[in-house]
Scaffold this motif. Structure first.
Motif, mmCIF file in Angstrom:
data_model
loop_
_atom_site.group_PDB
_atom_site.id
_atom_site.type_symbol
_atom_site.label_atom_id
_atom_site.label_comp_id
_atom_site.label_asym_id
_atom_site.label_seq_id
_atom_site.Cartn_x
_atom_site.Cartn_y
_atom_site.Cartn_z
ATOM 1 N N SER A 1 22.531 83.176 56.210
ATOM 2 C CA SER A 1 23.857 82.825 56.701
ATOM 3 C C SER A 1 23.950 82.991 58.214
ATOM 4 C CB SER A 1 24.935 83.675 56.017
ATOM 5 O OG SER A 1 26.223 83.179 56.301
ATOM 6 N N PRO A 2 23.168 82.198 58.974
ATOM 7 C CA PRO A 2 23.178 82.343 60.425
ATOM 8 C C PRO A 2 24.580 82.264 61.025
ATOM 9 C CG PRO A 2 21.388 80.912 59.750
ATOM 10 C CD PRO A 2 22.218 81.168 58.527
ATOM 11 N N THR A 3 24.825 83.152 61.969
ATOM 12 C CA THR A 3 26.074 83.154 62.729
ATOM 13 C C THR A 3 25.831 82.404 64.033
ATOM 14 O OG1 THR A 3 25.438 85.373 63.472
ATOM 15 C CG2 THR A 3 27.027 85.223 61.657
ATOM 16 N N ARG A 4 26.765 82.518 64.978
ATOM 17 C CA ARG A 4 26.647 81.699 66.178
ATOM 18 C C ARG A 4 25.371 82.040 66.957
ATOM 19 N NH1 ARG A 4 31.854 84.491 68.662
ATOM 20 N NH2 ARG A 4 30.956 86.509 69.256
ATOM 21 N N PHE A 5 24.814 80.998 67.534
ATOM 22 C CA PHE A 5 23.595 81.130 68.325
ATOM 23 C C PHE A 5 23.935 81.573 69.739
ATOM 24 C CE2 PHE A 5 20.624 79.605 71.432
ATOM 25 C CZ PHE A 5 19.395 79.945 70.895
ATOM 26 N N THR A 6 23.167 82.520 70.273
ATOM 27 C CA THR A 6 23.214 82.848 71.694
ATOM 28 C C THR A 6 21.781 83.044 72.172
ATOM 29 O OG1 THR A 6 23.262 85.276 71.604
ATOM 30 C CG2 THR A 6 25.386 84.116 71.304
ATOM 31 N N PRO A 7 21.498 82.744 73.425
ATOM 32 C CA PRO A 7 20.135 82.969 73.936
ATOM 33 C C PRO A 7 19.701 84.423 73.833
ATOM 34 C CG PRO A 7 21.346 81.506 75.406
ATOM 35 C CD PRO A 7 22.340 82.033 74.415
ATOM 36 N N ASP A 8 20.615 85.366 74.071
ATOM 37 C CA ASP A 8 20.255 86.783 73.977
ATOM 38 C C ASP A 8 19.900 87.167 72.547
ATOM 39 O OD1 ASP A 8 20.622 87.148 76.670
ATOM 40 O OD2 ASP A 8 22.603 88.069 76.496
ATOM 41 N N LEU A 9 20.628 86.627 71.581
ATOM 42 C CA LEU A 9 20.306 86.907 70.180
ATOM 43 C C LEU A 9 18.945 86.331 69.823
ATOM 44 C CD1 LEU A 9 20.897 87.926 67.353
ATOM 45 C CD2 LEU A 9 22.361 85.916 66.995
ATOM 46 N N LYS A 10 18.669 85.138 70.266
ATOM 47 C CA LYS A 10 17.360 84.522 70.024
ATOM 48 C C LYS A 10 16.244 85.427 70.546
ATOM 49 C CE LYS A 10 14.794 80.212 71.012
ATOM 50 N NZ LYS A 10 13.655 80.737 71.804
ATOM 51 N N GLN A 11 16.419 85.935 71.750
ATOM 52 C CA GLN A 11 15.402 86.800 72.353
ATOM 53 C C GLN A 11 15.254 88.096 71.558
ATOM 54 O OE1 GLN A 11 16.234 87.782 76.450
ATOM 55 N NE2 GLN A 11 14.243 88.718 76.782
ATOM 56 N N ALA A 12 16.377 88.660 71.130
ATOM 57 C CA ALA A 12 16.336 89.914 70.368
ATOM 58 C C ALA A 12 15.646 89.719 69.022
ATOM 59 C CB ALA A 12 17.749 90.450 70.173
ATOM 60 N N LEU A 13 15.899 88.610 68.373
ATOM 61 C CA LEU A 13 15.253 88.345 67.092
ATOM 62 C C LEU A 13 13.755 88.129 67.258
ATOM 63 C CD1 LEU A 13 17.866 85.981 65.403
ATOM 64 C CD2 LEU A 13 17.372 88.353 64.795
ATOM 65 N N GLU A 14 13.376 87.421 68.293
ATOM 66 C CA GLU A 14 11.956 87.144 68.498
ATOM 67 C C GLU A 14 11.183 88.415 68.835
ATOM 68 O OE1 GLU A 14 11.986 83.946 71.326
ATOM 69 O OE2 GLU A 14 12.373 82.434 69.768
#
Length: 243
Positions: free
Chosen positions: A52-65
């Motif tokens: 159930s992905p929530t809103r995308f942010t570049p910082d979240l992308k970096q944290a997940l990676e």
């Protein structure tokens, strides 16, 4: 204005080994703000399942990676899918999974959401040893629950809603109480219960299977999730469907 969310937002928060939540929102539904939550499960191969992905942010992308490679995107019920389009744009080669029936919704077709596979047949081979999928089918609302076996964590979307009335604007707090979805003993709102009950014995059997798992914790999309005593609290929250 009352803050309905669970800060910090749009950042992974550890829950158990290989399990994180990402609180976000507010998500607006019919003009009303609601907290919304994604769950992240890490497979033994390091791949991440975004439920159930929530809103995308570049910082979240970096944290997940930093936690692992995003490997699977999951739209787990027929109402939770709108944010996934943005994630697909950033991860075009990642497999997208969806609840049965989602692809037939006109709004989904119009959105450009890509659905590679549905979860009607249960867990895909890539997850099967670690994550069990249980499909709860209703009319107009079908949900796929994920049970992360290593941590004994059950991940739902709308089968349980447990919003805290003190975090909601006054009219919404009254409405949440009326539909039976307020903490500490929240359950699916009455309209969702009606939709799921049309699933008859099949839906009831699936709900009983969820209860039989006796999870240590239960995470869901809206409200205060069950951090402890998950099995008993789930039994109470799903009693409307398991009887």
């Amino acid at each position: 204005m009352t803050d309905v969310t669970y800060r910090p937002l749009d950042t992974p928060k550890p829950v158990a080994d290989d399990v994180w939540i990402v609180d976000s929102g507010p998500h607006w539904l019919a003009g009303m703000p609601l907290p919304v939550r994604m769950t992240v499960l890490r497979l033994s191969n390091g791949g991440l399942v975004l439920h159930s992905p929530t809103r995308f942010t570049p910082d979240l992308k970096q944290a997940l990676e930093a936690l692992g490679a995003v490997a699977h995107l999951v739209a787990p019920n027929t109402a939770h899918w709108s944010y996934m389009v943005d994630w697909q744009k950033r991860y075009p080669s990642v497999a997208s999974w969806a609840a049965p029936g989602l692809s037939r919704r006109p709004a989904v077709s119009a959105s450009g959401l890509r659905i590679d596979h549905d979860l009607a047949g249960g867990a895909p081979q890539a997850w099967r040893d670690e994550i069990e999928c249980i499909v709860v089918r209703g009319t107009g609302l079908t949900e796929v629950a994920l049970f992360h076996r290593p941590s004994r964590t059950l991940v739902l979307t709308d089968l349980v809603v447990n919003v805290e009335p003190e975090k909601l604007p006054f009219p919404l707090a009254i409405g949440a109480r009326l539909v039976g979805s307020t903490a500490p003993n929240g359950r699916a709102p009455i309209y969702a219960r009606l939709a799921m009950r049309t699933g008859g014995d099949e839906a009831a059997s699936a709900a009983r299977r969820l209860v039989a798992l006796k999870p240590d914790r239960v995470i869901f999309a809206h409200g205060k999730w069950f951090e402890s005593n998950g099995g008993q609290r789930l039994r109470e929250a799903l009693s409307w469907l398991t009887r």
